[in-house]
Structure formats: structure tokens, C-alpha cells
Design a protein around this motif. Sequence first.
Motif, PDB file in Angstrom:
ATOM      1  N   SER B 107       0.835  -1.206   0.000  1.00 22.37           N
ATOM      2  CA  SER B 107       0.000   0.000   0.000  1.00 22.37           C
ATOM      3  C   SER B 107       0.871   1.258   0.000  1.00 22.37           C
ATOM      4  N   CYS B 108       2.108   1.130   0.484  1.00 22.81           N
ATOM      5  CA  CYS B 108       3.062   2.245   0.410  1.00 22.81           C
ATOM      6  C   CYS B 108       3.454   2.450  -1.064  1.00 22.81           C
ATOM      7  N   GLU B 109       3.177   3.640  -1.571  1.00 24.53           N
ATOM      8  CA  GLU B 109       3.410   3.886  -2.996  1.00 24.53           C
ATOM      9  C   GLU B 109       4.893   3.721  -3.381  1.00 24.53           C
ATOM     10  N   LEU B 141      -3.912 -13.207   4.115  1.00 22.93           N
ATOM     11  CA  LEU B 141      -4.289 -12.302   3.028  1.00 22.93           C
ATOM     12  C   LEU B 141      -5.593 -11.590   3.353  1.00 22.93           C
ATOM     13  N   LYS B 142      -6.520 -12.350   3.872  1.00 20.10           N
ATOM     14  CA  LYS B 142      -7.813 -11.760   4.196  1.00 20.10           C
ATOM     15  C   LYS B 142      -7.647 -10.683   5.275  1.00 20.10           C
ATOM     16  N   MET B 145      -6.535  -7.607   3.612  1.00 19.38           N
ATOM     17  CA  MET B 145      -7.611  -6.997   2.828  1.00 19.38           C
ATOM     18  C   MET B 145      -8.606  -6.281   3.730  1.00 19.38           C
ATOM     19  N   LYS B 146      -8.762  -6.830   4.927  1.00 18.56           N
ATOM     20  CA  LYS B 146      -9.735  -6.216   5.837  1.00 18.56           C
ATOM     21  C   LYS B 146      -9.203  -4.933   6.454  1.00 18.56           C
ATOM     22  N   ALA B 148      -8.066  -2.284   4.986  1.00 18.87           N
ATOM     23  CA  ALA B 148      -7.916  -1.463   3.784  1.00 18.87           C
ATOM     24  C   ALA B 148      -7.551  -0.019   4.153  1.00 18.87           C
ATOM     25  N   PRO B 149      -6.957   0.770   3.266  1.00 17.37           N
ATOM     26  CA  PRO B 149      -6.586   0.343   1.919  1.00 17.37           C
ATOM     27  C   PRO B 149      -5.386  -0.603   1.922  1.00 17.37           C
ATOM     28  N   SER B 150      -5.456  -1.530   0.991  1.00 15.06           N
ATOM     29  CA  SER B 150      -4.312  -2.430   0.881  1.00 15.06           C
ATOM     30  C   SER B 150      -4.068  -2.764  -0.586  1.00 15.06           C
ATOM     31  N   TYR B 151      -2.816  -2.986  -0.896  1.00 12.90           N
ATOM     32  CA  TYR B 151      -2.406  -3.309  -2.266  1.00 12.90           C
ATOM     33  C   TYR B 151      -1.457  -4.484  -2.135  1.00 12.90           C
ATOM     34  N   LEU B 152      -2.025  -5.676  -2.305  1.00  8.07           N
ATOM     35  CA  LEU B 152      -1.244  -6.898  -2.095  1.00  8.07           C
ATOM     36  C   LEU B 152      -0.722  -7.399  -3.422  1.00  8.07           C
ATOM     37  N   ALA B 153       0.575  -7.649  -3.457  1.00 10.28           N
ATOM     38  CA  ALA B 153       1.157  -8.083  -4.725  1.00 10.28           C
ATOM     39  C   ALA B 153       1.719  -9.489  -4.603  1.00 10.28           C
TER      40      ALA B 153
END
Lengths: 721, 188
Positions: B107-109, B141-142, B145-146, B148-153
Amino acid sequence: MITTPHSVKEYRGQLKKALENEFLGTTLDNFATAYKTSRAKAFEGIDLEGLIQEIAAGKDASIPCLEELFALFKVRAEAAGVTVHAAHTATEANEIISSIARANGVRKIVKGKSMTAEETFLNTHLEKAGYQITETDLGEWIIQLRHEGPSHMVMPAIHLSRKQVAELFTRVTGEHQDPDDIDGMVKVARRELRQAYLEADMGITGANFAIAETGTLGLVTNEGNGRLVTTLPRVHVALVGFDKLICDLKSALRILRALPRNATGQAISTYVTWITGANECAPGPDGRKEMHVVFLDNGRLALAKDPVFSQTLRCIRCGACANVCPIYKLVGGHNYGHVYIGAIGLILTYFYHGRENARAIIKNCLNCQACKSVCPTGIDLPHLIKEVYRAVLEVEGKKPVKNVLLSRVLKDRRLFHFLLRRARLAQKPLAGGGDLIRHLPLFFSKEHRFRSLPVVAKNPLRDIWEHINPRLPKPRYRVALFGGCLVDFVYPEQAEALLKLTREHDVQLEYPMQQTCCGLPAKMMGENETAREVAVQNLKAIDPANYDWVLTLCASCGSHMKENYAKLLADEADLPVKVQQLRDKIIDFSSFMQNVLKVAPEKFVESHKKVAYHSPCHLCRGLHVTKEPRDLMKTAGLDYVPAKDEEVCCGFGGSFSIDFPELSAELLKRKLDNVEATGAGVLVTDCPGCVLQLRGGMDKRAAGKVKVKHIADVVAENLKR
Amino acid sequence: MPKQDLKEMMKEKAQAVQSVVSEVGSIEEAFRYAIDITRKQGGTVLAAPGLGRQDASAFAAFRALCEQNGVALVKESLRAEIGKLHTGFTVADYGIAETATIVQESSCEDLRIATMLSEIHVAVLPAARIKPNAMALENELKGEMKSAPSYLAFISGASRTADIERELTIGVHGPQELHILILDGDQA
């Protein structure tokens, strides 16, 4: 702009041109061969059937409640700073997206690959509205620059050669590009597109998953463009079909296990990205991304409620149904679909892009079942293709003459059989005393002259049955023979060969005289009512309870009765048990010999004759019989030599070969080339329809002909006297 | 599955996606690996955004090492550095052995930019965080996601394409190499 022929005549013209494209033919053939191997390798050690069932069950649980899942997704995603929209039509989706662009002062847009955006023709809409839009997936960028649609859902530019790409890139960059330096051309894209990412105000993507429980989007990509499109611009809009909504992460991970493996034979795609909420984005408002998700209905919600067609929404867009389709392999995606291509494309075109676009292409199916055999979500694609065809015929109310005739004749067995007998008289002058017609009468156009046609037998099987089938005093088994039209009226000698073997093994065969056509030709032409009527007639003629087995020499009849009778007769209150009994007792020749009679090699002469084998579609994929015929040839003292693409359709497909003779001829040519390459003297198969096609094609070839025989023939020939 | 088997599976599966997998005994060894490869490939800038966020002292050590070797180390405002970054250096949250995948909460750009726009990506993967397959990570992972915001790669290898005549070509958009350094021991 994509145009798809609205008439078969125009469509055939287009197909003929495609057949002349040698690059396409070779590329897609190599691809099909490579795909088969890499897919098998990718699924090694995985219970694929189990996985397919789980995925289908997960999808089937979501499909009836897409609107509830949408509501939940909206709550979760909006709580995380996303705006969620629903668009009823393609136009509405495009307008929502251009209004988001307007509201955010967007000028330049970068885009990740999205079939849903292709479906709505989003680029055209945005360009008209004055935005500059750049596709960033390499394949999509190439076809955008060429103003084409994708020719494959996963590999959009597979129809193009390196030379064509080099010419295109030379034009775009103003610098010469070497067609043999693919790496160099990829670097051109890297450089050009890097600039586009940096300048863009908005990124547009699709999504492979929309997980309701967390409001998460899942994106599966190899190039990494999806990550850049969702990271660098300050606005992100995802256009997602309602069908991508699923309940939970678990369902998504299950699909992910199959998707790359089935699409490209990769264990995983390089980048799988899960985005939940508006993430950090330096140029965005308050350092956050301006994020929108637009869910597209465009007919999906209506599809979800349909008892027959709802399963199309299980599709995860892996493209495998094209990869294995023998027709796609010949003519490519631009001639095998509208926007969506392949088997699923034929179906979706009708629902998303209308009847006119579906009318001609929907007929172009061999019913060879190859697509169904690789669908990772278990969609019965060939069945649905026929159902769409039927719907088009019903809605348009203009049935081809052959449909009307076939229905009228098939429903009346006595009339049908009378006409078959009369056909012999009509054919006689053409055959010149032989058993093949080499010169078709003039009402067949020249495209149909690629194969000789057989003559109707002088004495149909039913007429000689009592003479050739003596009663046995104490038989081991009582078996009903389902002849099928071809064995009964064209190739009774195949049944005679069978009788020689069953007599030797103490099996009493019977031929219930009231049996008629299995009904598959009617189903193929969308005449379900006729197919249903003959199914009832056959069930009345053959009471499965009276026999140990119901044996058929025709794989097509067998698989139709096994698979489709239950569907056709679902509403007949009295018959389900009989349908099930029949289903359980139907058996093909080779399985009967190998598994029931367990025939011993000692009974056969070891002739060591070199034979090749063609595996009929309805045997290997319809009845799932693959091992038995190959084992049986060995048992019977023959030397079986494998040929390339043994399980690829011979191009017969019943009435298909009449509607699309050019495709049928090309498939037949490739099949016979592969057979000749083995050096075998005999080509063995176990379906009289395939015998008709293969023998007719071989007869038209030059000297050194390979003999084509039904497996019952070659096995009986080797029986010791 | 024992840790040793998971490591071996990770290494074996990595070959299919052209990732380079090595084992390192300490985080310092990983630093040296990243610096060496940067220099060897003629790079001058190394980005380590996630690291700075997690561990200030490690970052200070890394910076010192970089300085000794004439490599610039950056960790934030990476948009300004696009085009200059040679190596993105990160610590993965999880590994998935079955597909040789590293999992990164991004999530860190700056973390995203470092892993998307560098020429090569060097990721440290603590051995204890390798799971046999993605299903085994479902709860973790869940959880992400909970919150949020999250950006999982999920990253499995280097950026690739086969869009021209189906010829596999590496490095179309993202990094052209992925190096996974499995870090064993308690340092993780």
C-alpha cells in the motif's frame, strides 16, 4: 471497428480467405500443439476434475446472488474510499467512465487489458470524447495501433507475425525495427509506454475477481502493466462485469489455481494484484487515489436467472476453448467470434452483441467437444452453442429447408427408412457399380467434392439381421445393438464383423427393430423437439432392463444417448429411470471387447499389420474412452503406430461438413496428412461417421492409399479361424 | 511441510519463472548482494523503501555500506527518482513455494514504485514465512484486505510477455530480473 458477417454466405467468403493465410495456419497449429503439452504439465499432480467441480460450485453459488454480492462489495469498497457504480448497458458504462474523466480534469489515459472494455468499445467512446488513450498490454497496444480487435482473449495479437509488428513499430517510432529482434521490439514498447504511464492522469483496468466480502479487486497479469496503470495515474477506474463478483477470497484463490495453468500453461502469472480501497497516490487528492469501480450488467443479470444459460457466467476468460478448437486453429479469432472469441465467444456474442452478429458464426461448430474438455469451470460449451443456434432459429422464424425436411422425416421412422432405401436407387447411376460416389451430382457445389460419398447398402442391416444372427443356446450376455443410421443403412458389414466376434465369445446380440436415428443430427440443427421425439421412440424400442448391455458401433450415437437424452427428456415424467438405465448400459465396441469380454490375444492372428488410429470426438471426449481401442488393436495382433493429433476432429461433424465444406476439407486434409506420415497401411477408427469422412477423403487422394476401417472390421479380420 | 522442503520447492519452482534464488545467512549479506549486483550491472541507485519503514538501524547500516561502494540509497518520494532506479530492494511478507511467488503488502506507494520501475528487484524472503501454496495464506491475506486500503502483490518472476509470435520475452514493463534471497535463522 469490428465487423462480423451477418450471413453464412458472406462468412464463408471470409473463412476462405483466412484459410489462405499460411502464417496464421502454421502459428495456430504450433500453438495448439505447444498448449496441449504445457497445460498437461502445469496441472501435473493436481486433481483437475476435483478443482473444476469446486470452481463451478463456487461460481454457481455466486451467480444467483450477483446483486447481493454487488451491494456487499459496494459497502466494503466505499468504506475504503472507493466509489462503486452499476451500469446497465455498455453505453451507460462508457458514459460513467467519461464523466469520471471529465470531473477529474483528465486528458491522458493509460489502460490495462480488459475484455469488458472491448465489449463496450470503451476506447472508441473515450477517443470521441476527446481523451488520448493508450493501451499498455503489449498485444493490446499493437492491435490498438492497427485499429483492430483482439483475436484471442489472452493473446490479442497472436494473428500477427514479427514482420508485421516490425513494420508497425517502424512506422510508430520512425526508426527501422528488425523483425528478428523481438527483444528489441519489446524494449521499444517498454520505452514508449513508460512515457505514457508517467503522463497519464487516469488508469483504466478490468479485473479478474471482485471479492464481495472485502471489496477487493484481483488482477492477473504477466507484463506488470496492470500494476503501473493502477499505481502511477491519480485516478483509477476499473470496469468489471457483474459475473466477476464472487463471495470470498477462497473462491478467488481456487480460480487462480486454474486460470494461468489453463490459459497459458503457467503455474502462475507473474503479477497477481489484490487492491482493496483507495491506496496511497502522491498526486491524488489528499495523497490518495481517486478510485472508481464500474460494474457492467449488459445482459449478465438476465443471464444469471436463465436455467440453461446462467452457466456461461462461470467463464473466467482463460481462452482455452479457442486454444483447442480445431476451427479456431484454422481461421483464427477474427473469424471465430465477434468481440469475445472461441466457443464462449460464439455464445456471448448472441447475448452481448446481438443476434445479427451471432447468426452466422454460431453455426460454425463441429460439436467435437474439445472446448468442453478443457473448460476450467465445466461449462457445457457445445451444448450451449446449439442452444443459441436454436434460439436464433426460433426468434428469426426462418428455418432452413433442411431443418424442416429433417424434422418432418425423422419423426416418422417408417418414412425415414423408406427414403433411405429409395436413396440407393437415386445414387446407383452415380456410383458406377462401386460403393463410393466419386463425382457428385451438380446440385452439390464444387466445394463439396473433397470427399467421395458412400452408397446406401443394397441390404440394410435390419433386413438381413435374422439371417446373419443365429440364436445361441446358452449365451453369456444378452446385448442390444444400437445400429445408428450409418451402420444400419450404409455400413451393415461393420455389424457383421461385430457378430463374428460376439458369436465367438458366446454373446447373443439382438437388434430391436423399432429403433431409429439417435436424434443427434436433429439436435445439431437446433431441432430439439424432433430430437426429443426420436429419443422417446428409441427408449420405447429398447428397454434397457431386457439387456446386459446396449452396444453401439457409433460413438456419436452412444455419447448423444448417454449425455443428451437426460437433458432432452427431463420433462418426461415416465422416463427418467429408463434414461438412467440406458445411460448405464450403453457401451462402445472397444470397451465391450476389452473390459467386458476381456478378449485374449490367443484368439487372434499376430498379423503385425501397421495401423494408425483416429480417435472419434464422441468416443474420446463424449464417452471418455481412450485406452480401450488402443489396447484392443494390440490384443488383436496389430501394430498400432501413434499419429499427430489423433484426438483432433476429422472435420465431419454431421451437417457441419455440408454448411462449411472448406473447413471440413482442410481438417480432413490435415488428419490424412498426419496419418500418411505414420506409414501405416490401415487407418482404424470407431465411428461410422468418421469412416465416411476419412474413407471419402482418402479415396480422393493419389496412389498409395491407406485403407480406412472400423475397428470392429480389423479386429474381426484377425480372429483365428 | 518442513522448512527445508519449502525452501527446496521454492528454488525448484523459481527456475520455471527465471527467478534467481539464493540463501543468505544475515540481512547484511543481502545488502551486500544487492550492492554487488547493482555495481556489476552498472547501476548507481538502489531503492529500499519498505526497509526504511520497518527498521531504522538496518537502514542506517545499509546506507553506510552503499556509501562505501559508491551506490546511492533512496527510500522515499520515489516518483522523483523514476528512470534512475536500478535496484529495488525489499523484504517480502510471505513466500509461496508451489509457484515461487513472493507476497508483498504494497500500500506504500514508494514500495510499489521500487518494485515496478526498477531495472531489477532484489527481495529478501524470511524462510519461516514460506507457505506451501496460496490457500495456506488465506487468513493472512484476508487480514490484510480487511485493513484497507491495501495493495497486495503476488510477484512470481520478472515482467514477461509472449505477445509477439508467442516468444517469451522478459522485461516488458516491470523489472527485468527477480532475485529472491531466502534468509534463514532468527534474524527474520
